[in-house]
Motif scaffolding. Sequence first.
Motif, PDB file in Angstrom:
ATOM      1  N   TRP A 261       0.849  -1.170  -0.017  1.00 37.82           N
ATOM      2  CA  TRP A 261      -0.019   0.108  -0.046  1.00 37.82           C
ATOM      3  C   TRP A 261       1.124   1.139  -0.008  1.00 37.82           C
ATOM      4  O   TRP A 261       1.758   1.303   0.697  1.00 37.82           O
ATOM      5  CB  TRP A 261      -0.904   0.022   1.239  1.00 37.82           C
ATOM      6  CG  TRP A 261      -2.098  -1.043   1.124  1.00 37.82           C
ATOM      7  CD1 TRP A 261      -1.862  -2.344   1.162  1.00 37.82           C
ATOM      8  CD2 TRP A 261      -3.371  -0.770   0.794  1.00 37.82           C
ATOM      9  NE1 TRP A 261      -3.109  -2.742   1.106  1.00 37.82           N
ATOM     10  CE2 TRP A 261      -4.063  -1.968   0.710  1.00 37.82           C
ATOM     11  CE3 TRP A 261      -3.973   0.320   0.199  1.00 37.82           C
ATOM     12  CZ2 TRP A 261      -5.370  -2.111   0.305  1.00 37.82           C
ATOM     13  CZ3 TRP A 261      -5.413   0.236   0.098  1.00 37.82           C
ATOM     14  CH2 TRP A 261      -6.108  -0.800   0.173  1.00 37.82           C
ATOM     15  N   ALA A 264      -1.287   7.974  -1.701  1.00 39.19           N
ATOM     16  CA  ALA A 264      -1.432   8.698  -3.124  1.00 39.19           C
ATOM     17  C   ALA A 264      -2.233  10.091  -2.818  1.00 39.19           C
ATOM     18  O   ALA A 264      -2.899  10.244  -2.073  1.00 39.19           O
ATOM     19  CB  ALA A 264      -2.260   7.769  -4.066  1.00 39.19           C
ATOM     20  N   SER A 272      -6.323   8.579   0.271  1.00 42.33           N
ATOM     21  CA  SER A 272      -6.193   8.151  -1.013  1.00 42.33           C
ATOM     22  C   SER A 272      -4.845   7.277  -1.073  1.00 42.33           C
ATOM     23  O   SER A 272      -3.849   7.240  -0.360  1.00 42.33           O
ATOM     24  CB  SER A 272      -6.132   9.046  -2.047  1.00 42.33           C
ATOM     25  OG  SER A 272      -7.180   9.922  -2.189  1.00 42.33           O
ATOM     26  N   GLU A 274      -2.750   4.164  -3.677  1.00 41.87           N
ATOM     27  CA  GLU A 274      -2.399   3.034  -4.484  1.00 41.87           C
ATOM     28  C   GLU A 274      -1.876   1.696  -4.220  1.00 41.87           C
ATOM     29  O   GLU A 274      -1.302   1.674  -2.931  1.00 41.87           O
ATOM     30  CB  GLU A 274      -1.386   3.480  -5.462  1.00 41.87           C
ATOM     31  CG  GLU A 274      -1.545   4.839  -6.385  1.00 41.87           C
ATOM     32  CD  GLU A 274      -0.644   5.436  -7.457  1.00 41.87           C
ATOM     33  OE1 GLU A 274       0.713   4.961  -7.071  1.00 41.87           O
ATOM     34  OE2 GLU A 274      -1.077   6.144  -8.053  1.00 41.87           O
ATOM     35  N   GLU A 276      -0.124  -1.945  -5.072  1.00 40.73           N
ATOM     36  CA  GLU A 276       0.800  -2.983  -5.959  1.00 40.73           C
ATOM     37  C   GLU A 276       0.838  -4.290  -5.434  1.00 40.73           C
ATOM     38  O   GLU A 276       0.670  -4.398  -4.247  1.00 40.73           O
ATOM     39  CB  GLU A 276       2.245  -2.244  -5.869  1.00 40.73           C
ATOM     40  CG  GLU A 276       2.417  -0.926  -6.522  1.00 40.73           C
ATOM     41  CD  GLU A 276       3.618  -0.387  -6.439  1.00 40.73           C
ATOM     42  OE1 GLU A 276       4.724  -0.775  -5.850  1.00 40.73           O
ATOM     43  OE2 GLU A 276       3.975   0.824  -7.326  1.00 40.73           O
ATOM     44  N   GLU A 285       1.594  -1.904 -10.360  1.00 35.98           N
ATOM     45  CA  GLU A 285       0.714  -1.001 -10.078  1.00 35.98           C
ATOM     46  C   GLU A 285      -0.812  -1.540 -10.180  1.00 35.98           C
ATOM     47  O   GLU A 285      -1.102  -1.761 -11.502  1.00 35.98           O
ATOM     48  CB  GLU A 285       0.481   0.307 -10.470  1.00 35.98           C
ATOM     49  CG  GLU A 285      -0.138   1.342  -9.954  1.00 35.98           C
ATOM     50  CD  GLU A 285      -0.235   2.605 -10.709  1.00 35.98           C
ATOM     51  OE1 GLU A 285      -1.191   3.282 -10.853  1.00 35.98           O
ATOM     52  OE2 GLU A 285       1.206   2.915 -10.903  1.00 35.98           O
ATOM     53  N   GLY A 288      -6.211   2.089  -7.663  1.00 34.29           N
ATOM     54  CA  GLY A 288      -6.174   3.302  -6.945  1.00 34.29           C
ATOM     55  C   GLY A 288      -7.346   3.348  -6.141  1.00 34.29           C
ATOM     56  O   GLY A 288      -8.346   2.868  -6.531  1.00 34.29           O
TER      57      GLY A 288
END
Length: 446
Positions: A261, A264, A272, A274, A276, A285, A288
């Motif tokens: 985590w 973002a 927020s 993103e 992976e 990735e 989102g």
Amino acid sequence: MSHLALATRQACSSSRLASRLPWRSCLSRLVPPTESHIEILGQRFPRDDYTNITPAIIAKTPLQLHTKPAHPLSTLRELIESAYPDFSHVSTISPLVSPFKNFDELSFPADHPGRAVTDSYYVNRNMMLRTHTSAHEVEMFRKGETKWLLTADVYRRDEIDSSHYPIFHQVEGARIFSTDASALKEVEEDNEHLSSQLASANIIIEDVPHISPTNPVQPKHDPVFAEAITKNLKLSLNNLLLKVFGAAPGLSKDQPLRVRWIEAYFPFTSPSFEVEVFFQGKWLEILGCGVIRQATLDTAGVQNKMGWAFGLGLERIAMVLFSIPDIRLFWSEDPRFLSQFQQGKINVFQPYSKYPSCFKDVSFWLPQEKPLHENDFCDLVRDTAGDLVEDVKKIDHFVHPKTGRTSLCYRINYRSMDRSLSNEEINHVQSQVVRHLQDRFSVEIR
């Protein structure tokens, strides 16, 4: 005297395929539009100075690959939906939206680059093709949906290579909770349930704080509730990723699924993140997500609610899971591609051939009063050659020291996924690229 740089960098096949030239049917559509209206999905819209949607894009708007039986994107969509059996599932919804719906309802700033005609496809100033599935968030909430998944095709003007295509597919997921006195307990109980599912799973999660000074809770949100909802989001998506990647070949007790985590920023969520996944030796990735901006829920007329949302691209994941090397293959009608897949089954794609490339260069001077964006060039190439183009690269940019004129050189790599290409065929396509380049952008070929 000006001349065309058409040197072939690698020999094309010499086979004669004149009767099978797929570009013959589309070349006649490439003249500059003279009609006052444009037709798309059975509707007519007036053209204006924003109109930049191309015939190649219009032709693919009805296809909706994510609903096509046995297609890899359809299988992946169903796999994701199976992780949320009690959510509403929506997969057929028109891509035509207003810019207000695509951007303003989601708190995109007025100067966001995604609004530009160089980045998005506009039917006219008042109508466009959605650039993300988030464009339907407010619409879904207005309908009273509290937990839903929406899968759809999205459109963005982009470069040409093996991993980029102007049309791709996203899944948007969202869940909202009441903020009354009993709601926090509901979220915490759900968090305990989701945590128990992960407790014995073969997964390693590299987490970040749910809320931090650089990834803050929204001013109108109760920090305790916001943190509980953020935790619910993370637990839900960790379980989703385990569902999608956990059964993939190569994972074992010694090789667990690794999820990372990352903080973002998105205009429509806060905090927020993103996410992976470490898969086949590298970090990918995947998606989102975040806590929905309260302004979005307010716009939808949803009172006393908080929630989370996420969005992920199907092609990016499907290319990895199915070992599909070129994004163009998703659009192939070749039985050698389509027959390899069954609905609900993830299997490794077996390449049926690798046909030779054919490189062509085109060099030109730009008119000083008319700039050319790279996405304009890529759209012109797509409309002329379709999916015969594997990639386009700018290999030279020169400004004349005396005249100040700008010269560009692009290298176009032609390679069919299904057959060998002839010199005659590609020379004809390249000449059409040059002609349309001159007609549309008034360039001077070098």
